[in-house]
Design an enzyme around this catalytic site. Sequence first.
Site, PDB file in Angstrom:
ATOM      1  N   GLU A 133       2.605   6.194   2.877  1.00 11.81           N
ATOM      2  CA  GLU A 133       3.013   5.415   4.046  1.00 11.81           C
ATOM      3  C   GLU A 133       4.273   4.605   3.779  1.00 11.81           C
ATOM      4  O   GLU A 133       4.817   3.996   4.704  1.00 11.81           O
ATOM      5  CB  GLU A 133       1.879   4.497   4.516  1.00 11.81           C
ATOM      6  CG  GLU A 133       1.527   3.349   3.607  1.00 11.81           C
ATOM      7  CD  GLU A 133       0.519   2.399   4.243  1.00 11.81           C
ATOM      8  OE1 GLU A 133       0.801   1.197   4.285  1.00 11.81           O
ATOM      9  OE2 GLU A 133      -0.532   2.870   4.694  1.00 11.81           O
ATOM     10  N   SER A 143       0.828  -1.204   0.000  1.00 14.35           N
ATOM     11  CA  SER A 143       0.000   0.000   0.000  1.00 14.35           C
ATOM     12  C   SER A 143       0.863   1.255   0.000  1.00 14.35           C
ATOM     13  O   SER A 143       1.818   1.365   0.768  1.00 14.35           O
ATOM     14  CB  SER A 143      -0.929   0.017   1.212  1.00 14.35           C
ATOM     15  OG  SER A 143      -1.864  -1.045   1.142  1.00 14.35           O
TER      16      SER A 143
END
Length: 325
Positions: free
Chosen positions: A318, A247
Amino acid sequence: MATTVATHTIDELVVRLGPALGGRIRRAEPLAQYTTFRIGGPADAFVDVTTADELADAVLAARALQVPYFVLGLGANILVGDKGYRGLVIHNVARRHRFLPDAAKTTCELWTESGAVMQDLILEAVERGWSGLEHYIGIPSTVGGAVWQNLHFLSPAPERERTMFIAEVFERCDILSEENERKTVDADYVQFGYDDTVFHHRRDIVLTATFRLERGDPDRMNRILHENLSWRGARHPWLQVHPSAGSIFKKIEGVGAGRLIDQAGLKGFRHGGAQISPMHANIIVNRAGTATATDVRELIAIAQRAVEEKFGQRLETEIGMIGEF
């Protein structure tokens, strides 16, 4: 133009680390092969460490000589710049581990060095009948990375009712603190949060970790393994076919970034050799192994602009950005 660590400084590293470890230092080592993205330029200096003591020694040497360093595990959740890393990359392959059952053999402590691969530990634990780690199958991570990130996955099917965290089986870990002290710390020190621990905010290094497992039902544990692998395989691109870092963006107020990117019309969008995955819009893949870090960074910016224009929300990355771009 990239500025490299001076040759004489690397020579000093070799001397400080001694014949065994210093002799393993490689110069201008390409980093793409060590990351799940298969992207990244060369490190000025690179060394494999095979024990927790070697890991501590390498970090202490880099700190003493004021050489920038980065501890590399499986290379997931990071993007390494095309110009590489100016300093020492410490490749942590310290993988010794021991299963230590209690007298009644109902619980077990798993002691492991931080370079051990979670998938290997999970499969061995299940084979031995110890439960607690099987939920995290299929997530590329070392033990150090799992503790650093508070590794997590959904609870077992069919309910999938909550998120399960590695913190739930964590007992303690041995660290080299940013003050160069080796010590054992517990969960209170680690301050586990969602995708967060104290290690995001201090330059402590996890050397070993201890997890507490319980005697489990083999059929149930194997069912969880297969169901979780199937769930991930149906929703995430396979790393072996389409390399990625996992992600890319954080959730926004509980809403997955992939949903926002999809609704902005970018699912499957390509830029250079990088593509927003047609399977999961919060994952960027390295199509055919041709993507550069620049391609990925530019595609990240495209997604951020599109989501901000459509929803007024700013996506935050992230993944770690490592080295020079």
